[in-house]
Design a protein around this motif. Structure first.
Motif, PDB file in Angstrom:
ATOM      1  N   ALA A   6       0.819  -1.217   0.000  1.00 22.43           N
ATOM      2  CA  ALA A   6       0.000   0.000   0.000  1.00 22.43           C
ATOM      3  C   ALA A   6       0.853   1.267   0.000  1.00 22.43           C
ATOM      4  N   ASP A   7       2.050   1.202   0.576  1.00 19.78           N
ATOM      5  CA  ASP A   7       2.925   2.377   0.626  1.00 19.78           C
ATOM      6  C   ASP A   7       3.723   2.592  -0.659  1.00 19.78           C
ATOM      7  N   GLY A   8       3.503   1.748  -1.691  1.00 18.20           N
ATOM      8  CA  GLY A   8       4.200   1.887  -2.966  1.00 18.20           C
ATOM      9  C   GLY A   8       5.477   1.082  -3.056  1.00 18.20           C
ATOM     10  N   ALA A   9       5.895   0.453  -1.959  1.00 17.88           N
ATOM     11  CA  ALA A   9       7.117  -0.355  -1.979  1.00 17.88           C
ATOM     12  C   ALA A   9       6.864  -1.631  -2.775  1.00 17.88           C
ATOM     13  N   LEU A  10       7.887  -2.075  -3.484  1.00 13.52           N
ATOM     14  CA  LEU A  10       7.840  -3.329  -4.216  1.00 13.52           C
ATOM     15  C   LEU A  10       8.462  -4.409  -3.342  1.00 13.52           C
ATOM     16  N   HIS A  11       7.741  -5.491  -3.136  1.00 13.38           N
ATOM     17  CA  HIS A  11       8.251  -6.622  -2.361  1.00 13.38           C
ATOM     18  C   HIS A  11       8.592  -7.749  -3.332  1.00 13.38           C
ATOM     19  N   LEU A  12       9.722  -8.384  -3.086  1.00 14.10           N
ATOM     20  CA  LEU A  12      10.160  -9.535  -3.861  1.00 14.10           C
ATOM     21  C   LEU A  12      10.359 -10.692  -2.892  1.00 14.10           C
ATOM     22  N   GLN A  13       9.473 -11.675  -2.977  1.00 10.40           N
ATOM     23  CA  GLN A  13       9.604 -12.883  -2.169  1.00 10.40           C
ATOM     24  C   GLN A  13      10.263 -13.941  -3.038  1.00 10.40           C
ATOM     25  N   VAL A  14      11.346 -14.524  -2.532  1.00  9.41           N
ATOM     26  CA  VAL A  14      12.118 -15.512  -3.284  1.00  9.41           C
ATOM     27  C   VAL A  14      11.993 -16.872  -2.603  1.00  9.41           C
ATOM     28  N   GLU A  15      11.767 -17.902  -3.419  1.00 11.44           N
ATOM     29  CA  GLU A  15      11.788 -19.275  -2.913  1.00 11.44           C
ATOM     30  C   GLU A  15      12.586 -20.132  -3.886  1.00 11.44           C
ATOM     31  N   VAL A  16      13.674 -20.717  -3.372  1.00 14.36           N
ATOM     32  CA  VAL A  16      14.529 -21.601  -4.159  1.00 14.36           C
ATOM     33  C   VAL A  16      14.337 -23.012  -3.619  1.00 14.36           C
ATOM     34  N   SER A  17      13.995 -23.944  -4.508  1.00 12.74           N
ATOM     35  CA  SER A  17      13.801 -25.324  -4.076  1.00 12.74           C
ATOM     36  C   SER A  17      14.599 -26.255  -4.981  1.00 12.74           C
ATOM     37  N   SER A  18      15.035 -27.355  -4.396  1.00  9.46           N
ATOM     38  CA  SER A  18      15.824 -28.347  -5.112  1.00  9.46           C
ATOM     39  C   SER A  18      15.724 -29.672  -4.366  1.00  9.46           C
ATOM     40  N   PRO A  19      15.771 -30.775  -5.096  1.00 14.75           N
ATOM     41  CA  PRO A  19      15.812 -32.069  -4.413  1.00 14.75           C
ATOM     42  C   PRO A  19      17.046 -32.199  -3.515  1.00 14.75           C
ATOM     43  N   GLN A  20      18.081 -31.405  -3.777  1.00 10.78           N
ATOM     44  CA  GLN A  20      19.307 -31.432  -2.979  1.00 10.78           C
ATOM     45  C   GLN A  20      19.153 -30.726  -1.633  1.00 10.78           C
ATOM     46  N   LEU A  21      18.150 -29.829  -1.514  1.00 10.53           N
ATOM     47  CA  LEU A  21      17.959 -29.071  -0.271  1.00 10.53           C
ATOM     48  C   LEU A  21      16.931 -29.754   0.624  1.00 10.53           C
ATOM     49  N   PRO A  22      17.201 -29.843   1.922  1.00 14.16           N
ATOM     50  CA  PRO A  22      16.220 -30.444   2.832  1.00 14.16           C
ATOM     51  C   PRO A  22      14.980 -29.568   3.001  1.00 14.16           C
ATOM     52  N   GLN A  23      15.116 -28.271   2.762  1.00 13.17           N
ATOM     53  CA  GLN A  23      13.977 -27.342   2.822  1.00 13.17           C
ATOM     54  C   GLN A  23      14.276 -26.191   1.881  1.00 13.17           C
ATOM     55  N   PRO A  24      13.232 -25.512   1.375  1.00 20.28           N
ATOM     56  CA  PRO A  24      13.470 -24.413   0.441  1.00 20.28           C
ATOM     57  C   PRO A  24      14.176 -23.228   1.112  1.00 20.28           C
ATOM     58  N   LEU A  25      14.902 -22.480   0.304  1.00 17.40           N
ATOM     59  CA  LEU A  25      15.473 -21.206   0.724  1.00 17.40           C
ATOM     60  C   LEU A  25      14.410 -20.148   0.482  1.00 17.40           C
ATOM     61  N   LYS A  26      14.077 -19.368   1.519  1.00 24.04           N
ATOM     62  CA  LYS A  26      13.051 -18.336   1.392  1.00 24.04           C
ATOM     63  C   LYS A  26      13.541 -17.043   2.022  1.00 24.04           C
ATOM     64  N   TYR A  27      13.342 -15.938   1.301  1.00 21.21           N
ATOM     65  CA  TYR A  27      13.641 -14.623   1.855  1.00 21.21           C
ATOM     66  C   TYR A  27      12.844 -13.568   1.094  1.00 21.21           C
ATOM     67  N   GLU A  28      12.810 -12.349   1.638  1.00 18.31           N
ATOM     68  CA  GLU A  28      12.060 -11.259   1.030  1.00 18.31           C
ATOM     69  C   GLU A  28      12.932 -10.013   0.977  1.00 18.31           C
ATOM     70  N   LEU A  29      12.884  -9.341  -0.173  1.00 17.41           N
ATOM     71  CA  LEU A  29      13.582  -8.067  -0.362  1.00 17.41           C
ATOM     72  C   LEU A  29      12.533  -6.982  -0.611  1.00 17.41           C
ATOM     73  N   VAL A  30      12.829  -5.768  -0.154  1.00 17.29           N
ATOM     74  CA  VAL A  30      11.896  -4.656  -0.284  1.00 17.29           C
ATOM     75  C   VAL A  30      12.591  -3.531  -1.049  1.00 17.29           C
ATOM     76  N   TYR A  31      11.861  -2.935  -2.009  1.00 15.26           N
ATOM     77  CA  TYR A  31      12.379  -1.893  -2.875  1.00 15.26           C
ATOM     78  C   TYR A  31      11.473  -0.669  -2.828  1.00 15.26           C
ATOM     79  N   ARG A  32      12.063   0.511  -2.938  1.00 15.41           N
ATOM     80  CA  ARG A  32      11.282   1.756  -3.024  1.00 15.41           C
ATOM     81  C   ARG A  32      11.349   2.267  -4.455  1.00 15.41           C
ATOM     82  N   PRO A  33      10.345   3.036  -4.874  1.00  9.42           N
ATOM     83  CA  PRO A  33      10.416   3.613  -6.209  1.00  9.42           C
ATOM     84  C   PRO A  33      11.666   4.486  -6.338  1.00  9.42           C
ATOM     85  N   ALA A  34      12.374   4.341  -7.450  1.00  7.52           N
ATOM     86  CA  ALA A  34      13.598   5.126  -7.674  1.00  7.52           C
ATOM     87  C   ALA A  34      13.207   6.560  -7.996  1.00  7.52           C
ATOM     88  N   ALA A  35      14.021   7.478  -7.533  1.00  2.00           N
ATOM     89  CA  ALA A  35      13.750   8.904  -7.752  1.00  2.00           C
ATOM     90  C   ALA A  35      14.036   9.293  -9.181  1.00  2.00           C
TER      91      ALA A  35
END
Length: 142
Positions: free
Chosen positions: A113-142
């Protein structure tokens, strides 16, 4: 164009440690190294959603242009690794999926709602016991 807000983004190193913590001591450093190399936070993100095409660009690189209907295209990263990449819009979210022989990465973009762009990342592989998950937040560039 959007710029990374590191202070509001998740800690990728911590997320990688959580994803590999249950691996054996031989595989863990290999997985940690590969995940660290391919999960560097982008400083800038650009997204264009057209009638039939979606373009996503990172850090000034040439944008990846994909059909907006989820149909995958073949795409080669700078290091030579090739992926099937697709994009589709689901409601207020854009899902971009990279599929490789050893796993996949799903980038989910949405605007807050504040205009920020959220990027949620999920990396999965049969080699990983659980997925890699994280979130990055971006603001509109000036």
């Amino acid at each position: 164009m959007f710029e990374l807000m590191p202070e509001q983004s998740g800690n990728i190193e911590r997320a990688i440690e959580q994803a590999v913590e249950k691996m054996g001591f031989i595989k863990r450093p290999i997985a940690r190294g590969r995940l660290s190399k391919t999960n560097v936070p982008y400083k800038r993100v650009s997204i264009e959603i057209g009638q039939s095409e979606v373009a996503v660009g990172f850090d000034g690189r040439e944008p990846i242009r994909m059909p907006g209907n989820g149909q995958p295209i073949r795409w080669k990263r700078e290091d030579g690794e090739t992926f099937d990449v697709s994009a589709r819009v689901e409601g207020d979210r854009l899902l971009q999926t990279y599929k490789a022989e050893d796993g996949q990465r799903v980038n989910t973009f949405f605007k807050a709602a504040d205009g920020a762009l959220h990027l949620q990342v999920e990396v999965s592989s049969p080699q990983l016991p659980q997925p890699l998950k994280y979130e990055l937040v971006y603001r509109p560039a000036a």
